[in-house]
Design a protein around this motif. Structure first.
Motif, PDB file in Angstrom:
ATOM      1  N   LYS A 270       0.826  -1.208   0.000  1.00  0.00           N
ATOM      2  CA  LYS A 270       0.000   0.000   0.000  1.00  0.00           C
ATOM      3  C   LYS A 270       0.864   1.263   0.000  1.00  0.00           C
ATOM      4  CE  LYS A 270      -4.384   1.383   2.081  1.00  0.00           C
ATOM      5  NZ  LYS A 270      -5.123   1.371   0.811  1.00  0.00           N
ATOM      6  N   LYS A 271       1.006   1.928   1.138  1.00  0.00           N
ATOM      7  CA  LYS A 271       1.698   3.215   1.140  1.00  0.00           C
ATOM      8  C   LYS A 271       3.192   3.057   0.835  1.00  0.00           C
ATOM      9  CE  LYS A 271      -1.917   5.518   1.946  1.00  0.00           C
ATOM     10  NZ  LYS A 271      -3.136   5.360   2.320  1.00  0.00           N
ATOM     11  N   SER A 272       3.801   1.988   1.379  1.00  0.00           N
ATOM     12  CA  SER A 272       5.256   1.870   1.249  1.00  0.00           C
ATOM     13  C   SER A 272       5.674   1.651  -0.199  1.00  0.00           C
ATOM     14  CB  SER A 272       5.763   0.721   2.125  1.00  0.00           C
ATOM     15  OG  SER A 272       5.708   1.110   3.481  1.00  0.00           O
ATOM     16  N   GLU A 290       0.271   8.541  -6.942  1.00  0.00           N
ATOM     17  CA  GLU A 290      -0.345   9.558  -6.090  1.00  0.00           C
ATOM     18  C   GLU A 290      -1.392   8.983  -5.143  1.00  0.00           C
ATOM     19  OE1 GLU A 290       0.707  12.677  -6.002  1.00  0.00           O
ATOM     20  OE2 GLU A 290       2.133  12.354  -7.651  1.00  0.00           O
ATOM     21  N   HIS A 291      -1.609   9.697  -4.016  1.00  0.00           N
ATOM     22  CA  HIS A 291      -2.589   9.306  -2.997  1.00  0.00           C
ATOM     23  C   HIS A 291      -3.978   9.780  -3.462  1.00  0.00           C
ATOM     24  CE1 HIS A 291      -3.716   9.465   1.581  1.00  0.00           C
ATOM     25  NE2 HIS A 291      -4.075   8.326   1.038  1.00  0.00           N
ATOM     26  N   MET A 292      -4.535   9.064  -4.433  1.00  0.00           N
ATOM     27  CA  MET A 292      -5.749   9.536  -5.103  1.00  0.00           C
ATOM     28  C   MET A 292      -6.765   8.428  -5.340  1.00  0.00           C
ATOM     29  SD  MET A 292      -4.377  11.963  -8.139  1.00  0.00           S
ATOM     30  CE  MET A 292      -3.852  13.638  -7.817  1.00  0.00           C
ATOM     31  N   PRO A 312      -6.210  14.081   1.987  1.00  0.00           N
ATOM     32  CA  PRO A 312      -5.389  13.433   3.011  1.00  0.00           C
ATOM     33  C   PRO A 312      -6.115  12.240   3.645  1.00  0.00           C
ATOM     34  CG  PRO A 312      -5.336  15.813   3.271  1.00  0.00           C
ATOM     35  CD  PRO A 312      -6.390  15.517   2.236  1.00  0.00           C
ATOM     36  N   SER A 313      -5.383  11.462   4.412  1.00  0.00           N
ATOM     37  CA  SER A 313      -5.946  10.280   5.061  1.00  0.00           C
ATOM     38  C   SER A 313      -7.202  10.654   5.861  1.00  0.00           C
ATOM     39  CB  SER A 313      -4.915   9.665   6.005  1.00  0.00           C
ATOM     40  OG  SER A 313      -3.786   9.278   5.277  1.00  0.00           O
ATOM     41  N   ALA A 314      -8.213   9.781   5.748  1.00  0.00           N
ATOM     42  CA  ALA A 314      -9.475   9.952   6.480  1.00  0.00           C
ATOM     43  C   ALA A 314     -10.158  11.283   6.171  1.00  0.00           C
ATOM     44  CB  ALA A 314      -9.269   9.768   7.986  1.00  0.00           C
ATOM     45  N   GLY A 316     -12.101  11.491   3.113  1.00  0.00           N
ATOM     46  CA  GLY A 316     -13.248  11.280   2.242  1.00  0.00           C
ATOM     47  C   GLY A 316     -13.014  10.616   0.901  1.00  0.00           C
ATOM     48  N   LYS A 317     -11.837  10.029   0.659  1.00  0.00           N
ATOM     49  CA  LYS A 317     -11.613   9.391  -0.648  1.00  0.00           C
ATOM     50  C   LYS A 317     -12.537   8.193  -0.853  1.00  0.00           C
ATOM     51  CE  LYS A 317      -7.241   8.781  -0.052  1.00  0.00           C
ATOM     52  NZ  LYS A 317      -7.208   9.507   1.221  1.00  0.00           N
ATOM     53  N   THR A 318     -12.579   7.281   0.119  1.00  0.00           N
ATOM     54  CA  THR A 318     -13.402   6.080  -0.049  1.00  0.00           C
ATOM     55  C   THR A 318     -14.860   6.475  -0.256  1.00  0.00           C
ATOM     56  OG1 THR A 318     -11.880   4.814   1.319  1.00  0.00           O
ATOM     57  CG2 THR A 318     -14.088   3.900   1.025  1.00  0.00           C
ATOM     58  N   ASP A 337      -9.942   3.699  -4.471  1.00  0.00           N
ATOM     59  CA  ASP A 337     -10.307   4.630  -3.392  1.00  0.00           C
ATOM     60  C   ASP A 337      -9.116   5.215  -2.661  1.00  0.00           C
ATOM     61  OD1 ASP A 337      -9.395   2.460  -1.847  1.00  0.00           O
ATOM     62  OD2 ASP A 337     -10.815   2.952  -0.241  1.00  0.00           O
ATOM     63  N   ASP A 338      -7.876   4.873  -3.092  1.00  0.00           N
ATOM     64  CA  ASP A 338      -6.751   5.372  -2.284  1.00  0.00           C
ATOM     65  C   ASP A 338      -5.511   5.745  -3.086  1.00  0.00           C
ATOM     66  OD1 ASP A 338      -5.985   5.940   0.455  1.00  0.00           O
ATOM     67  OD2 ASP A 338      -4.530   4.319   0.279  1.00  0.00           O
ATOM     68  N   ILE A 339      -5.214   4.986  -4.129  1.00  0.00           N
ATOM     69  CA  ILE A 339      -3.941   5.191  -4.823  1.00  0.00           C
ATOM     70  C   ILE A 339      -4.165   5.139  -6.334  1.00  0.00           C
ATOM     71  CG2 ILE A 339      -1.603   4.284  -5.161  1.00  0.00           C
ATOM     72  CD1 ILE A 339      -1.757   3.227  -2.281  1.00  0.00           C
TER      73      ILE A 339
END
Ligand code: GTP
Ligand code: SPV
Ligand code: MN
Length: 646
Positions: A270-272, A290-292, A312-314, A316-318, A337-339
């Protein structure tokens, strides 16, 4: 006679193709099977990790449903998960209460020079570690020392799960492989939901004999750790929070994570990988990681557009990606929903893939009213973490929108009896669901298209209680990148930050940059200047304006479709806009506000924005300095000029 010093156990963890001593692997239960299935470079990585961590057995993850069930039964026998009879194939894990979120302070980028990791990561004289809000740095030598201190023997008595995985749809030019080794069956089960798992996803041969070891797959070593004093207060959730380290060496394609079993600390795809290491790959290969979220929006005339959104985290992306549009005729579909991994195609269009295969979503606040699509997605085959459990074997959390039937009781994530009205919530604020994307009823038909979906608009947004309008559009790509660089948001429970502070969060990437954030912004500007690029429009949104009583002004969730409709109309050249100093705003009446006054949802108060500029100038100066692209300094100056004239 003295023997030569033994090589450091960590040395060359990431290097070399030939198995150094495959016999050490073959001797373990499950070892021969793993060796047979893996290409030589993967065998070499496993052998080195086995020598270092000394697991009792090996388990090769093949991505089958049968193996997933067996691992879950094993986790149940260990007390790590409980079943949830009210939901088919669903399970609940509760962590050690010290291991509940990403640990940003112990997440580092490993580069020869600190400025390659973050603009202002300046170690004390001779220091090997440096912290800064845009990233933490560790020297390669210090990483070796850390590995030598943390990993030797850390898996004694445990099984090492060998997880070959693919990020991205098979056959996509953007898909990339990884190999995670972990001593957590919970991580193995989660990776099997979040990524495509199986030895077939590892390239069978290196691209060329001269290619570096980073070309074939990303090497990920993870251990929940073993505290020095041996004390594990929650035996079902071993971890070592005092010594957690999550280190990324993008040059070697190596990720090393120790001490935490939770979320982004341990699900290394995931993030790493998909953000930090991929961003560094993307920079040299001309694409973006990107975090998108990625979503499709179909309008009443049947025209479909794809949007990507960075929050940013938490923030509203999901929810946005899974939205059920509360606007007649509009239909929203979910790609991710995240990346997002994005590249320009031969026609100059930006195309995006979702490298993941599941959702690791925030549970609290998820309800039939706010996110019915998520509620449907998590009905089956979902692994919940740190939510409450009802006496009927169902899940429970704050904002689930369902009252408890008479006689039904709740146990909190901490294992305590809980009742509505109790001061502490029954679910941890960062409690999550982990569900396969294939469960999602609004999944876009093209979500696994190897070429990706064409992106027409990019949206930036954060939690801004005051001053920032519901939506506005950038004047240009450069101005849009400026808006991305200027993003700020209230801190959330997704990481260890406390309180309601407003944090700067450029591109929603602050905790996820994989190299110097100034260079990351420059990469965006460079891509925008590419000949023939048909650039998406860029917008800024804010669902989180509050009134004097602290209540949200905007209904949000499905009603955000009204904003998306305006964005799509702008992209289609069908909607007008009014220029303001901060950007292009919808004219009054352009989007239905459900009776709310336009001025309250579209404040453009010069005094507020002048303060915002002062703070941004200070942030740029303090945290980027000369690493900020000159074009962004110019954009800030131009905004200040426009505000002076306002
Ligand atoms: P990460 O998984 O951490 O990257 O989070 P995310 O950006 O996907 O955020 P998510 O959609 O999970 O939302 C986080 C929280 O924000 C949840 O509690 C949601 O209920 C809340 N939220 C999401 N969208 C809205 C909205 O439009 N309005 C309001 N008021 N709250 C929202
Ligand atoms: C985030 O924090 O942005 C997440 C959760 O999506 S985690 O996977 O823990 O990073
Ligand atoms: Mn996220």
């Amino acid at each position: 006679m003295s023997s030569p010093p033994a090589p450091s156990p960590s040395r060359s963890l990431g290097e070399g193709r030939a198995p150094p001593d495959a016999s050490i692997v073959a001797a373990l239960a499950g070892g021969a099977e793993a060796l047979r299935a893996l290409p030589p470079a993967a065998q070499a990585f496993v052998a080195r990790a086995v020598r270092l961590c000394r697991p009792r057995a090996l388990c090769l993850c093949r991505g089958s449903g049968q193996q997933q069930s067996a691992l879950l039964r094993h986790l149940r026998d260990c007390g790590t998960v409980r079943d949830l009879p009210a939901r088919d194939g669903c399970w609940l894990a509760c962590t050690d209460p010290r291991d509940v979120a990403r640990v940003e302070a112990r997440t580092v980028l490993v580069t020869p020079r600190p400025e390659d990791a973050a603009p202002r990561a300046s170690p004390a004289a001779g220091g090997a570690v440096a912290h800064s809000p845009l990233g933490n740095w560790m020297s390669p030598a210090e990483l070796e020392r850390a590995i030598d201190a943390l990993f030797p023997g850390c898996m004694e008595g445990r099984t090492m799960y060998v997880i070959p995985f693919l990020m991205g749809p098979p056959g996509s030019p953007l898909a990339r492989a990884g190999l995670q080794l972990t001593d957590s069956a919970y991580v193995a089960v989660s990776m099997n939901i979040m990524t495509r798992v199986g030895p077939q996803f590892l390239p069978s041969a290196p691209a060329s004999s001269s290619s570096s070891s980073t070309d074939d797959f990303v090497r990920c070593l993870h251990s929940v750790g073993r505290p020095r004093d041996g004390a594990v207060p929650v035996p079902s959730w071993p971890c070592d929070p005092g010594r957690t380290l999550i280190a990324h060496d993008a040059r070697r394609g190596l990720i090393v994570s120790y001490g935490s079993g939770y979320g982004g600390n341990s699900l290394l795809g995931k993030k790493s990988f998909a953000l930090r290491v991929a961003a560094a790959m993307a920079r040299s290969q001309g694409w973006l990681a990107e975090h998108m979220l990625i979503m499709g929006v179909q309008d009443p005339r049947g025209r479909k557009r794809y949007l990507a959104g960075a929050f940013p985290s938490a923030c509203g992306k999901t929810n946005l990606a899974m939205m059920r549009a509360a606007l007649p005729g509009y239909h929203v579909t979910c790609v991710g929903d995240d990346i997002a991994w994005m590249r320009f195609d031969a026609d100059g269009r930006l195309r995006a893939i979702n490298p993941e295969r599941g959702f690791f979503g925030v549970a609290p606040g998820t309800s039939e009213a706010t996110n019915p699509v998520a509620m449907a997605t998590i009905r089956r085959d979902t692994l919940f973490t740190n939510v409450g459990r009802t006496s009927t074997g169902d899940v429970y959390w704050q904002g689930i929108g369902q009252s408890l039937p008479p006689g039904v009781t709740v146990t909190s994530w901490l294992g305590q009896p809980w009742a509505p009205g109790d001061p502490e919530p029954c679910a941890h604020p960062n409690s999550r669901f982990c569900a396969p994307a294939s469960n999602c009823p609004s999944l876009d038909p093209a979500w696994e298209d190897p070429e990706g979906v064409p992106i027409d608009a990019i949206i930036f947004g954060g939690r801004r209680p005051h001053g920032v309008p519901l939506v506005f559009e950038a004047f240009s790509w450069q101005h849009g990148v400026f808006l991305g660089s200027a993003m700020r948001s209230e801190a959330t429970a997704a990481a260890e930050h406390k309180g309601q502070q407003l944090l700067h969060d450029p591109l929603a990437m602050r905790p996820f940059f994989g190299y110097n954030a100034g260079q990351h912004l420059q990469h965006w500007l460079d891509l925008g200047a590419r000949p023939g690029a048909r650039l998406p429009r860029i917008f800024h949104v804010n669902w989180f304006l509050r009134d004097q009583s602290g209540a949200f002004l905007w209904p949000g969730f499905g009603h955000n479709a009204r904003v998306l409709a305006w964005i799509c109309a702008r992209v289609g050249g069908e909607a007008g806009a009014v220029a303001s100093p901060i950007g292009l705003l919808p004219p009054e009446g352009a989007l239905p506000l459900g009776g709310l006054p336009h001025a309250r949802l579209f404040p453009v108060e010069p005094g507020f924005w002048r303060r915002e500029c002062r703070q941004l100038r200070a942030f740029y100066g303090e945290h980027f300095g000369s690493h900020l692209p000159a074009e962004l300094w110019r954009e800030l100056g131009a905004l200040e000029d426009r505000l002076r004239k306002a």
